[in-house]
Design a protein around this motif. Structure first.
Motif, short mmCIF file in Angstrom:
data_model
loop_
_atom_site.label_atom_id
_atom_site.label_comp_id
_atom_site.label_asym_id
_atom_site.label_seq_id
_atom_site.Cartn_x
_atom_site.Cartn_y
_atom_site.Cartn_z
N ARG A 1 -48.79 15.73 -25.62
CA ARG A 1 -49.32 16.91 -27.37
C ARG A 1 -50.68 16.69 -27.60
O ARG A 1 -51.39 16.24 -26.67
N ALA A 2 -50.11 16.02 -28.97
CA ALA A 2 -51.91 16.46 -29.54
C ALA A 2 -52.64 14.68 -29.08
O ALA A 2 -51.62 14.61 -29.06
N GLY A 3 -53.86 14.50 -29.75
CA GLY A 3 -54.60 13.02 -29.09
C GLY A 3 -54.92 12.34 -30.02
O GLY A 3 -56.10 11.55 -29.91
N VAL A 4 -54.62 12.94 -31.79
CA VAL A 4 -55.82 11.85 -32.29
C VAL A 4 -54.28 11.15 -33.31
O VAL A 4 -53.92 11.54 -34.41
N GLU B 1 -67.87 14.33 -28.17
CA GLU B 1 -67.07 14.44 -29.08
C GLU B 1 -66.23 15.46 -29.33
O GLU B 1 -66.66 16.36 -28.73
N LEU B 2 -65.22 15.65 -30.22
CA LEU B 2 -63.86 17.11 -29.91
C LEU B 2 -65.45 17.92 -30.76
O LEU B 2 -65.92 17.78 -31.26
N ILE B 3 -65.29 18.60 -30.03
CA ILE B 3 -65.74 20.62 -30.96
C ILE B 3 -64.20 21.33 -31.46
O ILE B 3 -64.06 21.83 -30.57
N HIS C 1 -62.52 21.76 -28.07
CA HIS C 1 -62.38 20.81 -27.13
C HIS C 1 -61.89 19.41 -27.25
O HIS C 1 -62.29 19.02 -27.93
N SER C 2 -61.50 18.99 -26.20
CA SER C 2 -60.98 17.56 -27.18
C SER C 2 -60.97 16.95 -25.42
O SER C 2 -61.09 17.23 -24.13
N MET C 3 -60.10 15.72 -25.58
CA MET C 3 -60.22 14.66 -24.16
C MET C 3 -59.00 14.14 -24.13
O MET C 3 -58.65 13.47 -25.09
N LEU D 1 -58.33 21.62 -23.90
CA LEU D 1 -58.90 22.34 -24.23
C LEU D 1 -57.97 22.91 -25.23
O LEU D 1 -56.85 23.79 -24.60
N TYR D 2 -58.23 23.70 -25.76
CA TYR D 2 -57.04 24.64 -26.48
C TYR D 2 -58.24 25.99 -26.96
O TYR D 2 -59.75 26.50 -27.40
N LEU D 3 -57.22 27.63 -26.59
CA LEU D 3 -57.74 28.20 -27.36
C LEU D 3 -56.99 29.09 -28.47
O LEU D 3 -55.56 29.43 -27.56
N GLY E 1 -55.31 20.00 -37.60
CA GLY E 1 -55.83 19.20 -38.84
C GLY E 1 -55.43 17.91 -38.09
O GLY E 1 -56.04 16.72 -38.62
N ALA E 2 -54.78 17.92 -36.54
CA ALA E 2 -54.47 16.49 -35.36
C ALA E 2 -53.22 15.79 -37.00
O ALA E 2 -53.99 14.62 -36.83
N LYS E 3 -52.86 16.04 -37.50
CA LYS E 3 -52.19 15.29 -38.81
C LYS E 3 -50.38 15.25 -38.21
O LYS E 3 -49.80 14.10 -39.06
N ASN F 1 -60.09 13.46 -45.58
CA ASN F 1 -58.92 13.75 -45.16
C ASN F 1 -57.85 13.46 -43.73
O ASN F 1 -57.25 13.28 -42.52
N TYR F 2 -59.47 13.95 -42.52
CA TYR F 2 -58.99 14.02 -41.33
C TYR F 2 -59.52 12.17 -39.90
O TYR F 2 -57.79 12.37 -40.14
N VAL F 3 -59.79 11.14 -41.19
CA VAL F 3 -59.13 10.25 -41.32
C VAL F 3 -58.49 9.60 -41.34
O VAL F 3 -57.46 8.21 -41.06
C1 PHB Z 1 -55.43 16.67 -28.60
O1 PHB Z 1 -54.63 17.71 -27.97
O2 PHB Z 1 -56.69 16.20 -28.52
C2 PHB Z 1 -56.02 17.76 -30.03
C3 PHB Z 1 -55.10 18.35 -30.72
C4 PHB Z 1 -55.57 19.10 -32.13
C5 PHB Z 1 -56.71 18.54 -32.56
C6 PHB Z 1 -57.19 17.69 -32.41
C7 PHB Z 1 -57.67 17.36 -31.28
O3 PHB Z 1 -56.63 18.70 -34.01
#
Ligand code: PHB
Ligand code: APR
Length: 392
Positions: free
Chosen positions: A45-48, A199-201, A212-214, A222-224, A296-298, A385-387
């Protein structure tokens, strides 16, 4: 018939963290999960993690591995028009986020639960809820050995995600919900290669969004942006790498490090909120009540914020018969939920290219990106909002 105080449906971040918070208050809970332990621990799943999520896990003594293996990030890049524009989270807000896969949090929470001597009912089939409007609702299910089981509770927490059964137990005429779909999906891959940037792009390209994440110094995520109707079979590894390289183009050059793809998945993007987070003795939390597009990684952070309110509300209800916090639960959660919904929609519409978008929309998007990249006020709004906004 078995008996517990809180029956929790779903062992994602919401259900597992709720079980832990209740345990620290001496409230007994049983967690039922449809899938196997291995499945939920491996599900990518996501990771932030917002700083408030990290702080809560630290306060609970659950952040040992997160502090060792999580990757603290003080900024990220918005890439558009062939250039990077850094959003300096630390300078703008004094806070940072931590990149740590959601399934790692799930592993840590499962381990913490087992360490308390309580189990999790994995592979629970046919979970059904009963008597929700009474003071002793029940859950029935078939356990992993095929035995029919029944659990009487004081309260049920529906933490079973967007496709779970809990929300469906609220009569439709009592359910107020809001739904928004987007004309695109994400193709997500996990690649066995070191990240190509520290860093994330978040990249906006005329062919569509890319991220681009990690996950670690050796694993890139990575996502497209793709059409919702795309089939994974049509995306060979070579096509994925080509498309990523195109969308991450940077004037002056950018080298995308390639490697074997460990996982590929297509997920639609959707926004959904139900304002009915409670029906009788059933309380919804996390994805069961709301979902956001991942831009938004929320998602996980909202699930954590919900149970952080739900746990003390249930403690007051069960211990002192004080229903004030339980009665205010949905309203209290929803202000954070709607803020996150708006932020996720804002990030999504700023960065994705809708198929057939008119040139006017393109110009608006670029204008918004340039504004965020050049105005400290606009960048601060995005960054706070992001943090993660303060909890209270
Ligand atoms: C992630 O999976 O690392 C990820 C997903 C969504 C984001 C940021 C990071 O907005
Ligand atoms: N019975 C029991 N368990 C169920 C059922 C059911 N009928 N239906 C679903 N579940 C389980 C799922 O298998 C899953 O493990 O409920 C769990 C719900 O977990 P999540 O989907 O992770 O939801 P939540 O805990 O609210 O966390 C939200 O998850 O989808 C991501 O992006 C989202 O990051 C966010 C986070």
């Amino acid at each position: 018939m078995e008996r517990t105080q809180v029956g929790i449906v779903g062992a994602g971040p919401a259900g597992l963290l709720l079980a832990h918070l209740l345990h620290t208050e001496g409230i007994d809970a049983v967690v039922l999960e449809a899938r196997s332990r291995q499945y939920v621990e491996q599900r990518v799943r996501a990771g932030v993690c917002e700083h408030t999520t990290v702080a809560l896990l630290r306060d609970l003594g659950l952040a040992g591995r997160l502090d060792r293996e999580g990757l603290p990030h003080e900024g990220f890049a918005l890439r558009f028009d062939g250039a990077d524009h850094r959003i300096d989270l630390a300078a703008l807000t004094g806070k940072s986020i931590t990149v740590y896969g959601q399934q790692e949090i799930v592993k840590d929470l499962i381990e913490a639960r087992l360490a308390t001597g309580h189990g999790i009912e994995f592979e629970a089939a046919d979970v059904a809820l009963h008597d929700l409007e009474s003071e002793s609702p029940r859950i029935t299910w078939t356990d992993s050995s095929g035995v029919a089981r029944e659990l009487r509770c004081d309260v049920i927490a529906g933490c079973d995600g967007f496709h779970g059964i809990s929300r469906q137990n609220i009569p439709t005429d009592l359910l107020t919900s809001y739904d928004h779909t987007y004309p695109f999906a994400w193709l997500g891959v996990l690649a066995q290669t070191p990240p190509s940037s520290e860093e994330l792009i978040y990249a906006r390209h005329e062919r569509g969004f890319a991220l681009h994440s990690m996950r670690s110094p050796e694993i890139t995520r990575l996502y497209l942006q793709v059409d919702p109707g795309e089939r994974l079979d049509d995306w060979s590894d070579a096509r994925i790498w080509d498309e990523l390289a195109t969308r991450f183009t940077l004037d002056g050059g950018f080298t995308l490090r390639e490697g074997p793809l460990l996982e590929k998945i297509i997920t639609p993007l959707r926004s959904y909120v139900t304002e009915t987070m409670r029906h009788g003795r059933l309380f919804l939390a996390g994805d069961a009540a709301h979902i956001v597009p991942a831009t938004g990684a929320k998602g996980m952070n909202l699930a954590v914020a919900d149970v952080r309110r739900l746990a003390p509300a249930l403690v007051a209800l069960l211990r002192k018969n004080d229903s004030a916090a339980a009665d205010g639960y949905a309203e209290q959660c929803l202000s954070r939920v709607w803020r996150a919904e708006h932020f996720s929609y804002f990030m999504t519409t700023m960065l994705h290219r809708a198929p057939g978008a008119d040139p006017f929309t393109d110009r608006l998007q670029l204008s918004q990106l340039r504004y965020v990249a050049s105005s400290t006020a606009a960048a601060t709004s995005l960054a706070e909002n992001y943090v993660g906004l303060p909890f209270d």
